[in-house]
Motif scaffolding. Structure first.
Motif, PDB file in Angstrom:
ATOM      1  N   PHE A  74      19.075  26.079  75.103  1.00 48.64           N
ATOM      2  CA  PHE A  74      18.537  26.082  76.459  1.00 48.64           C
ATOM      3  C   PHE A  74      19.666  26.104  77.482  1.00 48.64           C
ATOM      4  O   PHE A  74      19.626  26.866  78.457  1.00 48.64           O
ATOM      5  CB  PHE A  74      17.638  24.868  76.676  1.00 48.64           C
ATOM      6  N   VAL A  75      20.682  25.271  77.272  1.00 50.16           N
ATOM      7  CA  VAL A  75      21.818  25.227  78.201  1.00 50.16           C
ATOM      8  C   VAL A  75      22.536  26.577  78.226  1.00 50.16           C
ATOM      9  O   VAL A  75      22.939  27.064  79.289  1.00 50.16           O
ATOM     10  CB  VAL A  75      22.785  24.092  77.829  1.00 50.16           C
ATOM     11  N   ALA A  76      22.667  27.209  77.058  1.00 50.09           N
ATOM     12  CA  ALA A  76      23.304  28.528  77.001  1.00 50.09           C
ATOM     13  C   ALA A  76      22.464  29.562  77.750  1.00 50.09           C
ATOM     14  O   ALA A  76      23.005  30.431  78.449  1.00 50.09           O
ATOM     15  CB  ALA A  76      23.491  28.955  75.550  1.00 50.09           C
ATOM     16  N   ALA A  77      21.140  29.483  77.614  1.00 44.98           N
ATOM     17  CA  ALA A  77      20.269  30.422  78.326  1.00 44.98           C
ATOM     18  C   ALA A  77      20.386  30.248  79.837  1.00 44.98           C
ATOM     19  O   ALA A  77      20.349  31.233  80.590  1.00 44.98           O
ATOM     20  CB  ALA A  77      18.821  30.236  77.872  1.00 44.98           C
ATOM     21  N   LEU A  78      20.536  29.004  80.294  1.00 46.44           N
ATOM     22  CA  LEU A  78      20.689  28.760  81.727  1.00 46.44           C
ATOM     23  C   LEU A  78      21.909  29.479  82.299  1.00 46.44           C
ATOM     24  O   LEU A  78      21.901  29.893  83.468  1.00 46.44           O
ATOM     25  CB  LEU A  78      20.833  27.262  81.998  1.00 46.44           C
ATOM     26  N   GLN A 107      10.511  32.338  89.702  1.00 42.47           N
ATOM     27  CA  GLN A 107       9.838  33.413  88.972  1.00 42.47           C
ATOM     28  C   GLN A 107      10.848  34.286  88.234  1.00 42.47           C
ATOM     29  O   GLN A 107      10.658  34.635  87.062  1.00 42.47           O
ATOM     30  CB  GLN A 107       9.014  34.254  89.943  1.00 42.47           C
ATOM     31  N   ARG A 108      11.942  34.640  88.901  1.00 38.50           N
ATOM     32  CA  ARG A 108      12.972  35.467  88.263  1.00 38.50           C
ATOM     33  C   ARG A 108      13.669  34.702  87.135  1.00 38.50           C
ATOM     34  O   ARG A 108      13.970  35.268  86.081  1.00 38.50           O
ATOM     35  CB  ARG A 108      13.988  35.945  89.299  1.00 38.50           C
ATOM     36  N   ALA A 109      13.928  33.410  87.365  1.00 36.94           N
ATOM     37  CA  ALA A 109      14.598  32.600  86.342  1.00 36.94           C
ATOM     38  C   ALA A 109      13.725  32.466  85.102  1.00 36.94           C
ATOM     39  O   ALA A 109      14.216  32.583  83.974  1.00 36.94           O
ATOM     40  CB  ALA A 109      14.942  31.226  86.907  1.00 36.94           C
ATOM     41  N   ALA A 111      12.544  33.769  79.474  1.00 35.14           N
ATOM     42  CA  ALA A 111      11.543  34.225  78.511  1.00 35.14           C
ATOM     43  C   ALA A 111      12.121  35.251  77.542  1.00 35.14           C
ATOM     44  O   ALA A 111      11.635  35.399  76.413  1.00 35.14           O
ATOM     45  CB  ALA A 111      10.342  34.816  79.248  1.00 35.14           C
ATOM     46  N   LYS A 112      13.163  35.954  77.968  1.00 34.81           N
ATOM     47  CA  LYS A 112      13.799  36.959  77.111  1.00 34.81           C
ATOM     48  C   LYS A 112      14.836  36.339  76.168  1.00 34.81           C
ATOM     49  O   LYS A 112      15.294  36.995  75.241  1.00 34.81           O
ATOM     50  CB  LYS A 112      14.484  38.017  77.974  1.00 34.81           C
TER      51      LYS A 112
END
Length: 312
Positions: free
Chosen positions: A125-129, A169-171, A176-177
């Motif tokens: 999750f942290v990496a996705a952020l 919304q963009r985040a 989601a990808k």
């Protein structure tokens, strides 16, 4: 958001832990987060005479911390995990390539105050952020993780509620990808699974380990860019280039990134006993271990966790 309260040094300090969690998600590094929180406290202390109590002390501190993080992120490459930088490779020693510390997401010991937020501290999750622009990142953490109202986040970010909602919304679409998976609950069953892993790893019992690891399990070893996918590739590494880990001792260190973690000490052929080798942070899904991260920067990490530099 809480109402105004007097700004004293003790009042500032009570927010240090939660600010560390916030800055860690923003920056992807426990060490950078610690520096950012310290800078936040210094700026807040220097500005106490200008804090008139018109807003909540917490909101004021988060505004300062956000600006500190924005400054730190300016012009800097995002931190990542090995899986973000390229495909899995063959389990061969010659595929090892070491990259600088600033490349990597680093682990965060999870204090009790942050334990309920464990899912948002997961490495994936942290990496996705880190893929999000800084303002989107801040908006998502504030509203989705810390449960601020959009109006509160808008005030902190000096923008409108509509802009915050658009950023969210963009985040969300970007996250989601990302392949961050669905973690298991940290319940008795998950803890028992991990204890069985510790026992099997210390015995280097491949048959027992086979029962505990998913067939598509992933292993990474920052600061090396090499990462492995597939249980068979992991075992090929462990029985080949990584055979020096046979006979290791694993010492529990509590929660790291919201998961039970262990300090690995491998046999020391020169001095005897066991020497520091890695901080192991697992990921579990659907009753099996799906990911193992071996953080090898023990000179920095083990002192952070209060661990000895040798086991006799």
């Amino acid at each position: 958001m809480a109402t105004a309260q007097p700004a004293t040094s003790d009042a500032l300090e009570q927010y240090r832990r939660e600010l560390t969690g916030y800055c860690y998600r923003m920056l992807g590094s426990a060490f950078d987060a610690e520096d950012a929180v310290q800078e936040t406290m210094v700026r807040a202390w220097r500005s106490l005479d200008r804090f008139e109590g018109r807003s909540a002390l917490k909101a004021w501190l988060y505004r300062i911390a956000t600006n500190v993080c924005f400054d730190a992120l300016a012009g800097r490459e995002r931190r990542a995990r090995p899986m973000d930088l390229g495909p899995a490779q063959e389990p061969l020693f010659e595929n090892l390539a070491e990259l600088p510390e600033v490349t990597w997401i680093t682990p965060l010991p999870t204090p009790d105050e942050l334990a309920e937020q464990r899912e948002s501290l997961r490495l994936a999750f942290v990496a996705a952020l880190q893929h999000l622009p800084p303002k989107q990142r801040a908006a998502l953490i504030l509203c989705e993780v810390l449960k601020w109202q959009a109006a509160e986040a808008a005030e902190l970010l000096d923008t409108s509620v509509a802009s915050v909602n658009s950023a969210l919304q963009r985040a969300r679409a970007t996250l989601a990808k990302a392949d961050i998976g669905e973690p298991s609950e940290l319940d008795d069953e998950t803890r028992a699974l991990l204890e069985r892993y510790v026992s099997a790893f210390e015995d280097y019992d491949i048959d027992r380990l086979t029962e505990l690891l998913h067939e598509d399990a992933v292993q990474s070893m920052p600061p090396f860019s090499l990462w492995l996918k597939g249980r068979d590739n992991l075992f090929t590494w462990w029985l080949g280039p990584g055979i020096g880990c046979k006979g290791s001792k694993l010492v529990p260190v509590g929660l790291v990134n919201g998961m039970p973690a262990w300090a690995q000490y491998k046999p020391d052929p020169d001095a005897g006993g066991h020497q520091p080798w890695a901080l192991i942070v697992p990921e579990v899904s659907e009753g099996l271990i799906v990911e193992l991260t071996f953080f090898l920067d023990t000179p920095q990490l083990f002192p952070l966790l209060g661990l000895p530099d040798h086991l006799d």
